[in-house]
Design an enzyme around this catalytic site. Sequence first.
Site, PDB file in Angstrom:
ATOM      1  CG  HIS A 315      -9.078  -2.712   2.420  1.00  0.00           C
ATOM      2  ND1 HIS A 315      -8.163  -3.368   3.212  1.00  0.00           N
ATOM      3  CD2 HIS A 315      -9.216  -1.474   2.934  1.00  0.00           C
ATOM      4  CE1 HIS A 315      -7.783  -2.550   4.170  1.00  0.00           C
ATOM      5  NE2 HIS A 315      -8.398  -1.395   4.022  1.00  0.00           N
ATOM      6  CG  ASP A 372     -12.014   5.959   2.042  1.00  0.00           C
ATOM      7  OD1 ASP A 372     -12.180   6.683   3.029  1.00  0.00           O
ATOM      8  OD2 ASP A 372     -10.966   5.363   1.795  1.00  0.00           O
TER       9      ASP A 372
HETATM   10  N1  CMC Z   1     -11.083  -0.762  -9.371  1.00  0.00           N
HETATM   11  C1  CMC Z   1     -10.732  -1.614 -10.359  1.00  0.00           C
HETATM   12  N2  CMC Z   1      -9.871  -2.637 -10.211  1.00  0.00           N
HETATM   13  C2  CMC Z   1      -9.313  -2.782  -8.993  1.00  0.00           C
HETATM   14  C3  CMC Z   1      -9.617  -1.931  -7.917  1.00  0.00           C
HETATM   15  C4  CMC Z   1     -10.542  -0.894  -8.137  1.00  0.00           C
HETATM   16  N3  CMC Z   1     -10.863  -0.062  -7.149  1.00  0.00           N
HETATM   17  N4  CMC Z   1      -8.916  -2.312  -6.825  1.00  0.00           N
HETATM   18  C5  CMC Z   1      -8.194  -3.372  -7.193  1.00  0.00           C
HETATM   19  N5  CMC Z   1      -8.417  -3.664  -8.511  1.00  0.00           N
HETATM   20  C6  CMC Z   1      -7.878  -4.795  -9.266  1.00  0.00           C
HETATM   21  C7  CMC Z   1      -6.423  -4.560  -9.686  1.00  0.00           C
HETATM   22  O1  CMC Z   1      -6.341  -3.940 -10.940  1.00  0.00           O
HETATM   23  C8  CMC Z   1      -5.886  -5.957  -9.677  1.00  0.00           C
HETATM   24  O2  CMC Z   1      -6.352  -6.614 -10.841  1.00  0.00           O
HETATM   25  P1  CMC Z   1      -5.425  -7.735 -11.562  1.00  0.00           P
HETATM   26  O3  CMC Z   1      -5.246  -8.829 -10.554  1.00  0.00           O
HETATM   27  O4  CMC Z   1      -6.209  -8.143 -12.754  1.00  0.00           O
HETATM   28  O5  CMC Z   1      -4.137  -7.029 -11.892  1.00  0.00           O
HETATM   29  C9  CMC Z   1      -6.600  -6.626  -8.502  1.00  0.00           C
HETATM   30  O6  CMC Z   1      -7.848  -5.915  -8.381  1.00  0.00           O
HETATM   31  C10 CMC Z   1      -5.841  -6.544  -7.184  1.00  0.00           C
HETATM   32  O7  CMC Z   1      -5.535  -5.179  -6.945  1.00  0.00           O
HETATM   33  P2  CMC Z   1      -4.193  -4.647  -6.278  1.00  0.00           P
HETATM   34  O8  CMC Z   1      -3.914  -3.271  -6.785  1.00  0.00           O
HETATM   35  O9  CMC Z   1      -3.112  -5.676  -6.449  1.00  0.00           O
HETATM   36  O10 CMC Z   1      -4.623  -4.617  -4.774  1.00  0.00           O
HETATM   37  P3  CMC Z   1      -3.888  -3.814  -3.631  1.00  0.00           P
HETATM   38  O11 CMC Z   1      -4.108  -4.581  -2.379  1.00  0.00           O
HETATM   39  O12 CMC Z   1      -2.485  -3.500  -4.000  1.00  0.00           O
HETATM   40  O13 CMC Z   1      -4.683  -2.417  -3.599  1.00  0.00           O
HETATM   41  C11 CMC Z   1      -6.200  -0.716  -3.034  1.00  0.00           C
HETATM   42  C12 CMC Z   1      -5.641  -2.105  -2.662  1.00  0.00           C
HETATM   43  C13 CMC Z   1      -7.120  -0.225  -1.919  1.00  0.00           C
HETATM   44  C14 CMC Z   1      -5.032   0.296  -3.174  1.00  0.00           C
HETATM   45  C15 CMC Z   1      -6.976  -0.823  -4.379  1.00  0.00           C
HETATM   46  O14 CMC Z   1      -8.043  -1.743  -4.247  1.00  0.00           O
HETATM   47  C16 CMC Z   1      -7.485   0.529  -4.876  1.00  0.00           C
HETATM   48  O15 CMC Z   1      -6.722   1.259  -5.528  1.00  0.00           O
HETATM   49  N6  CMC Z   1      -8.768   0.876  -4.550  1.00  0.00           N
HETATM   50  C17 CMC Z   1      -9.303   2.180  -4.924  1.00  0.00           C
HETATM   51  C18 CMC Z   1      -8.815   3.231  -3.926  1.00  0.00           C
HETATM   52  C19 CMC Z   1      -9.516   3.109  -2.580  1.00  0.00           C
HETATM   53  O16 CMC Z   1     -10.739   3.007  -2.494  1.00  0.00           O
HETATM   54  N7  CMC Z   1      -8.704   3.179  -1.500  1.00  0.00           N
HETATM   55  C20 CMC Z   1      -9.214   3.183  -0.127  1.00  0.00           C
HETATM   56  C21 CMC Z   1      -8.805   1.960   0.640  1.00  0.00           C
HETATM   57  S1  CMC Z   1      -9.672   1.791   2.188  1.00  0.00           S
HETATM   58  C22 CMC Z   1      -9.249   3.141   3.133  1.00  0.00           C
HETATM   59  C23 CMC Z   1      -7.787   3.311   3.387  1.00  0.00           C
HETATM   60  O17 CMC Z   1      -7.037   2.350   3.534  1.00  0.00           O
HETATM   61  O18 CMC Z   1      -7.357   4.445   3.483  1.00  0.00           O
END
Ligand code: CMC
Length: 437
Positions: A315, A372
């Site tokens: 998140h 989720d």
């Molecule tokens: N699986 C694997 N690696 C992950 C995941 C994941 N679900 N989420 C984040 N990472 C890794 C990412 O690759 C990065 O690694 P590194 O630092 O080595 O490059 C690190 O963790 C930080 O991730 P980020 O993409 O910079 O984080 P963000 O804040 O931009 O993204 C997120 C947040 C929710 C989009 C992401 O965690 C994600 O894609 N999660 C899966 C989709 C999901 O479950 N979304 C629902 C969110 S809650 C409900 C809502 O808001 O609607």
Amino acid sequence: MTQDNSSTGNEHVTLVDHATGNSYDLPVIGGTMGPKVIDVRKLYGQTGYFTYDPGYTSTGSCDSAITFIDGDKGVLLHRGYSIEELAENSDFLEVAYLLLHGDLPNKADKEKFNTTITYHTMVHEQMMNFFRGFRRDAHPMAIMVGVVGALSAFYHDSTDINDPHQRMVASHRLIAKMPTLAAMAYKYSVGQPFVYPQNKLSYAENFLHMTFSVPAEDYQISPAVARAMDRIFILHADHEQNASTSTVRIAGSSGANPFACIAAGISSLWGPAHGGANEAVLNMLNQIGDKKNIPEFIARAKDKNDPFRLMGFGHRVYKNFDPRAGVLKKSCHEVLAELGVDDPLLELAMELEQIALQDDYFVERKLFPNVDFYSGIILKAIGFPTSMFTVLFALARTVGWVAQWNEMITDPNQKIGRPRQLYKGETPRSFMSVNER
Ligand code: CMC
């Protein structure tokens, strides 16, 4: 340029531009809770610099008194009340009132609000024809984007955003009609007749009735299922300045009508990184299929060359357990037991959660299950197809969207949302005729 924080105590920070030797004092503003912010509104005028923050990871876009999140501690408060307390003791319409008006309603206000919402549950009969223009295999989110935007073509008497009464009527209409439209999207996709709302039922009961009842037989609503549905709505009601809420605010900042703004929010919510994640979680669990395949998928989630991510994990704000996931995990077990559903996907989900929570990759990055992760399993047990999951999220989040939209319209500091950019394209060049290129 360096930033000197030493003067934060007297409520400003000093920026020093080493290129020119100039320094600038920037005001620091504090809210009632949470980190203070550096006020950069005059930055460009004073310094000639913009800030650069793709994804707005360090940017506060507005003042808000609706929702507070402490992502490190896993805290979520609506108007000061914890989400756990609201999910346990309140109901969705009460939370809707709270988000819209700032306080929990007294008994009379609560009854009046419930009656008002109930009064608006039907949709214009002409909308039936509008629905019939869609293909039967249309994704229900595609239908929702269209029909919610189209409300502005049906309810002209509540589109003047400068009239507080019309704003409130539009808000009530949106909250009241979303279940009707969502149920219609479902009915259309399965080829069953639309079911009219019944105002003697509660908000969640009415939605279940419109979704699952058919004219040919009686439909009994399970109180446990209605309660679980209501709780899911509460848990999704608002979440501060997330992508879809910010989209609603940006759309609304130009003066667009509320129905168009909420349609914009639905579009943003649809993506798998946001509201589409609950559908993606179920698809992922089905893809994993068996516990023995979990290590392979964990490895794929960690592989930077593989776009696969563990859906329902991570998140932007929570770097701790998502408090909504905590409530849902408990609710999930209760609902499945109540319905007598023995779902192997739940077992698979729990195993996946355990393995991921002990894996260094997820621990180091503070990737915990989010809201989720469990909602999909409950919704599946209730009988919703996966394509409806994000629709239910949109239904509930409409309350947050309209509360945030109303707050924005009445904010004296409100301006049209217009970010700037770091331009990296071509510098000026001369046009060449097509024969010269
Ligand atoms: N699986 C694997 N690696 C992950 C995941 C994941 N679900 N989420 C984040 N990472 C890794 C990412 O690759 C990065 O690694 P590194 O630092 O080595 O490059 C690190 O963790 C930080 O991730 P980020 O993409 O910079 O984080 P963000 O804040 O931009 O993204 C997120 C947040 C929710 C989009 C992401 O965690 C994600 O894609 N999660 C899966 C989709 C999901 O479950 N979304 C629902 C969110 S809650 C409900 C809502 O808001 O609607």
